[in-house]
Design a protein around this motif. Structure first.
Motif, PDB file in Angstrom:
ATOM      1  N   VAL A  15       0.845  -1.206   0.000  1.00  0.00           N
ATOM      2  CA  VAL A  15       0.000   0.000   0.000  1.00  0.00           C
ATOM      3  C   VAL A  15       0.874   1.248   0.000  1.00  0.00           C
ATOM      4  O   VAL A  15       0.600   2.224  -0.706  1.00  0.00           O
ATOM      5  N   VAL A  16       1.961   1.220   0.781  1.00  0.00           N
ATOM      6  CA  VAL A  16       2.888   2.360   0.802  1.00  0.00           C
ATOM      7  C   VAL A  16       3.484   2.574  -0.583  1.00  0.00           C
ATOM      8  O   VAL A  16       3.561   3.705  -1.081  1.00  0.00           O
ATOM      9  N   GLU A  17       3.898   1.485  -1.233  1.00  0.00           N
ATOM     10  CA  GLU A  17       4.527   1.595  -2.551  1.00  0.00           C
ATOM     11  C   GLU A  17       3.561   2.130  -3.597  1.00  0.00           C
ATOM     12  O   GLU A  17       3.921   3.002  -4.404  1.00  0.00           O
ATOM     13  N   HIS A  18       2.336   1.627  -3.585  1.00  0.00           N
ATOM     14  CA  HIS A  18       1.374   1.982  -4.641  1.00  0.00           C
ATOM     15  C   HIS A  18       0.480   3.154  -4.257  1.00  0.00           C
ATOM     16  O   HIS A  18      -0.290   3.640  -5.093  1.00  0.00           O
ATOM     17  N   ARG A  19       0.558   3.572  -2.983  1.00  0.00           N
ATOM     18  CA  ARG A  19      -0.213   4.727  -2.491  1.00  0.00           C
ATOM     19  C   ARG A  19      -1.717   4.538  -2.689  1.00  0.00           C
ATOM     20  O   ARG A  19      -2.451   5.507  -2.901  1.00  0.00           O
ATOM     21  N   THR A  48      -1.665   1.203  16.836  1.00  0.00           N
ATOM     22  CA  THR A  48      -1.400   2.521  16.264  1.00  0.00           C
ATOM     23  C   THR A  48      -1.982   2.584  14.859  1.00  0.00           C
ATOM     24  O   THR A  48      -2.135   1.553  14.194  1.00  0.00           O
ATOM     25  N   SER A  49      -2.336   3.772  14.418  1.00  0.00           N
ATOM     26  CA  SER A  49      -2.823   3.958  13.053  1.00  0.00           C
ATOM     27  C   SER A  49      -1.646   4.139  12.115  1.00  0.00           C
ATOM     28  O   SER A  49      -0.689   4.864  12.433  1.00  0.00           O
ATOM     29  N   LEU A  50      -1.709   3.493  10.962  1.00  0.00           N
ATOM     30  CA  LEU A  50      -0.647   3.594   9.963  1.00  0.00           C
ATOM     31  C   LEU A  50      -0.992   4.588   8.855  1.00  0.00           C
ATOM     32  O   LEU A  50      -0.092   5.147   8.234  1.00  0.00           O
ATOM     33  N   PHE A  51      -2.288   4.773   8.595  1.00  0.00           N
ATOM     34  CA  PHE A  51      -2.728   5.677   7.532  1.00  0.00           C
ATOM     35  C   PHE A  51      -3.809   6.609   8.056  1.00  0.00           C
ATOM     36  O   PHE A  51      -4.614   6.236   8.915  1.00  0.00           O
ATOM     37  N   ASN A  52      -3.828   7.820   7.525  1.00  0.00           N
ATOM     38  CA  ASN A  52      -4.979   8.709   7.631  1.00  0.00           C
ATOM     39  C   ASN A  52      -5.774   8.544   6.348  1.00  0.00           C
ATOM     40  O   ASN A  52      -5.271   8.826   5.261  1.00  0.00           O
ATOM     41  N   ARG A  53      -7.014   8.065   6.456  1.00  0.00           N
ATOM     42  CA  ARG A  53      -7.813   7.754   5.280  1.00  0.00           C
ATOM     43  C   ARG A  53      -8.955   8.754   5.140  1.00  0.00           C
ATOM     44  O   ARG A  53      -9.670   9.037   6.099  1.00  0.00           O
ATOM     45  N   THR A  54      -9.095   9.304   3.947  1.00  0.00           N
ATOM     46  CA  THR A  54     -10.267  10.087   3.581  1.00  0.00           C
ATOM     47  C   THR A  54     -10.775   9.547   2.255  1.00  0.00           C
ATOM     48  O   THR A  54     -10.160   8.665   1.653  1.00  0.00           O
ATOM     49  N   ALA A  59      -2.791   8.983   3.381  1.00  0.00           N
ATOM     50  CA  ALA A  59      -1.500   9.514   3.822  1.00  0.00           C
ATOM     51  C   ALA A  59      -1.014   8.733   5.029  1.00  0.00           C
ATOM     52  O   ALA A  59      -1.805   8.319   5.885  1.00  0.00           O
ATOM     53  N   LEU A  60       0.303   8.523   5.094  1.00  0.00           N
ATOM     54  CA  LEU A  60       0.888   7.848   6.233  1.00  0.00           C
ATOM     55  C   LEU A  60       0.832   8.727   7.478  1.00  0.00           C
ATOM     56  O   LEU A  60       1.053   9.945   7.412  1.00  0.00           O
ATOM     57  N   THR A  61       0.533   8.106   8.599  1.00  0.00           N
ATOM     58  CA  THR A  61       0.677   8.795   9.874  1.00  0.00           C
ATOM     59  C   THR A  61       2.161   8.851  10.232  1.00  0.00           C
ATOM     60  O   THR A  61       3.007   8.271   9.547  1.00  0.00           O
ATOM     61  N   GLU A  62       2.481   9.526  11.331  1.00  0.00           N
ATOM     62  CA  GLU A  62       3.870   9.559  11.770  1.00  0.00           C
ATOM     63  C   GLU A  62       4.366   8.150  12.093  1.00  0.00           C
ATOM     64  O   GLU A  62       5.503   7.783  11.768  1.00  0.00           O
ATOM     65  N   SER A  63       3.521   7.344  12.718  1.00  0.00           N
ATOM     66  CA  SER A  63       3.906   5.956  12.987  1.00  0.00           C
ATOM     67  C   SER A  63       4.094   5.189  11.689  1.00  0.00           C
ATOM     68  O   SER A  63       5.035   4.397  11.540  1.00  0.00           O
ATOM     69  N   GLY A  64       3.197   5.422  10.742  1.00  0.00           N
ATOM     70  CA  GLY A  64       3.319   4.753   9.450  1.00  0.00           C
ATOM     71  C   GLY A  64       4.610   5.100   8.741  1.00  0.00           C
ATOM     72  O   GLY A  64       5.265   4.238   8.139  1.00  0.00           O
ATOM     73  N   LYS A  65       5.006   6.380   8.816  1.00  0.00           N
ATOM     74  CA  LYS A  65       6.264   6.807   8.183  1.00  0.00           C
ATOM     75  C   LYS A  65       7.455   6.099   8.820  1.00  0.00           C
ATOM     76  O   LYS A  65       8.391   5.692   8.123  1.00  0.00           O
ATOM     77  N   ARG A  66       7.428   5.966  10.162  1.00  0.00           N
ATOM     78  CA  ARG A  66       8.555   5.326  10.844  1.00  0.00           C
ATOM     79  C   ARG A  66       8.648   3.838  10.521  1.00  0.00           C
ATOM     80  O   ARG A  66       9.738   3.268  10.487  1.00  0.00           O
ATOM     81  N   LEU A  67       7.487   3.207  10.275  1.00  0.00           N
ATOM     82  CA  LEU A  67       7.464   1.755  10.072  1.00  0.00           C
ATOM     83  C   LEU A  67       7.517   1.338   8.609  1.00  0.00           C
ATOM     84  O   LEU A  67       7.710   0.166   8.299  1.00  0.00           O
ATOM     85  N   ALA A  68       7.340   2.294   7.696  1.00  0.00           N
ATOM     86  CA  ALA A  68       7.269   1.948   6.269  1.00  0.00           C
ATOM     87  C   ALA A  68       8.555   1.287   5.773  1.00  0.00           C
ATOM     88  O   ALA A  68       8.511   0.304   5.027  1.00  0.00           O
ATOM     89  N   ASP A  69       9.715   1.813   6.178  1.00  0.00           N
ATOM     90  CA  ASP A  69      10.982   1.223   5.726  1.00  0.00           C
ATOM     91  C   ASP A  69      11.138  -0.205   6.229  1.00  0.00           C
ATOM     92  O   ASP A  69      11.632  -1.079   5.508  1.00  0.00           O
ATOM     93  N   HIS A  70      10.713  -0.450   7.475  1.00  0.00           N
ATOM     94  CA  HIS A  70      10.784  -1.815   8.006  1.00  0.00           C
ATOM     95  C   HIS A  70       9.907  -2.756   7.181  1.00  0.00           C
ATOM     96  O   HIS A  70      10.308  -3.882   6.864  1.00  0.00           O
ATOM     97  N   ALA A  71       8.725  -2.272   6.838  1.00  0.00           N
ATOM     98  CA  ALA A  71       7.811  -3.101   6.049  1.00  0.00           C
ATOM     99  C   ALA A  71       8.387  -3.398   4.672  1.00  0.00           C
ATOM    100  O   ALA A  71       8.304  -4.526   4.179  1.00  0.00           O
ATOM    101  N   GLN A  72       8.988  -2.390   4.049  1.00  0.00           N
ATOM    102  CA  GLN A  72       9.577  -2.590   2.731  1.00  0.00           C
ATOM    103  C   GLN A  72      10.708  -3.613   2.797  1.00  0.00           C
ATOM    104  O   GLN A  72      10.865  -4.446   1.897  1.00  0.00           O
TER     105      GLN A  72
END
Length: 297
Positions: A15-19, A48-54, A59-72
């Motif tokens: 999801v992070v890669e394809h947005r 914790t929330s990983l995305f802010n969804r509308t 958009a990634l939350t701050e937690s999502g940004k910190r964890l995205a590299d680990h996920a990749q």
């Protein structure tokens, strides 16, 4: 011990890669609901929330940004492990994504890539040439060649050779403006500078008796391609500092002359740079080994 939810981490990375949940599901050949449930499951597990969804934006939350590299990295490690297992019983095949500096890539890397693909007909190479500093993880490259001093980082760098720099000018320029005998003499000359370094107009030299000198030069032309300096060099616009693979032919033809031969700019390292993972498909390892054997600086 509870095992990590690797599937959820992988789907989060997609999801992070394809947005997009929809595009990630399409890339993974699963339903959007499957991806959404996996990400929700991961969020509940991590509390914790990983995305802010509308309705219009993801958009990634701050937690999502910190964890995205680990996920990749988790996803990349899993993919590499599966590919490595398949490669043990199959011919080399698939795509290798390789980066290289523009001129060095044209002159030295492209011929090697051509020969490698000739020898391995099932391997395709996506060659990205650029003199700009690129993030190989963000661009999804398997490796890149860099001519630079490598700072400490999570990337893995294999030094292949030294790239020697030469200070040169045309005979016409030297006849008109004189030949510098010491690096400090450059203060009275016009120079051509390469912009893809930290301080383009500061030239450093090592000379007799282990002397070190740094000189701030006056740049008539500043450009992000060393090869683009050649026309100005030949016309006598100024003095340049360039690697041997760019000016070798011009030197041999007498179009330019080397000066300050007792004062050498520090060489740059030619590095083969790869992402942190030690697991790589066999086709990537094969191309890296081929480049290591035949880099021919």
């Amino acid at each position: 011990m509870r095992l990590p939810d690797f599937e959820a981490w992988a789907m989060f990375a997609a999801v992070v890669e394809h947005r997009s949940f929809t595009d990630a599901a399409r890339a993974l050949s699963v339903s959007k609901a499957t991806v959404s449930k996996a990400v929700t499951r991961l969020e509940e597990h991590l509390d914790t929330s990983l995305f802010n969804r509308t309705s219009r934006r993801l958009a990634l939350t701050e937690s999502g940004k910190r964890l995205a590299d680990h996920a990749q990295r988790i996803l990349a490690e899993g993919q590499a492990a599966e590919e490595a297992a398949r490669d043990e019983t199959a011919d080399l095949s698939g795509v290798v994504r390789l980066g290289a500096p523009m001129t060095f890539g044209l002159l030295r890397v492209a011929p090697l890539v051509a020969q490698f693909t000739k020898e391995h007909p099932l391997v395709d190479v996506d060659l990205h040439l650029s003199d700009a500093h690129i993030d190989i993880v963000d661009m999804g490259l398997d490796a890149t060649i860099r001519i630079a001093d490598m700072p400490d980082s999570s990337l893995r760098a294999r030094r292949l050779a030294d790239v020697h720099m030469h200070v040169i000018a045309s005979p016409a320029y030297l006849a008109e403006r004189g030949r510098p005998a010491h690096p400090t003499d450059l203060n009275g000359h016009d120079c051509l500078c390469y912009s893809n370094v930290a301080t383009p107009d500061v030239w450093r030299f090592a000379g007799p008796g282990q002397q070190n000198v740094a000189v701030q030069v006056r740049s008539r032309i500043t450009v992000n391609s060393g090869e683009a300096m050649l026309p100005a060099l030949r016309l006598g616009v100024g003095i340049a500092r360039l690697p041997d693979f760019i000016i070798g032919d011009a030197l041999a033809a007498g179009e330019v002359e080397e000066i300050l031969t007792e004062w050498r700019p520090a060489p740059f390292g030619l590095h083969l740079v790869t992402p942190p993972s030690r697991l790589r498909p066999a086709r990537v390892e094969a191309l890296l080994d081929y480049l290591t054997r035949h880099h021919g600086c």
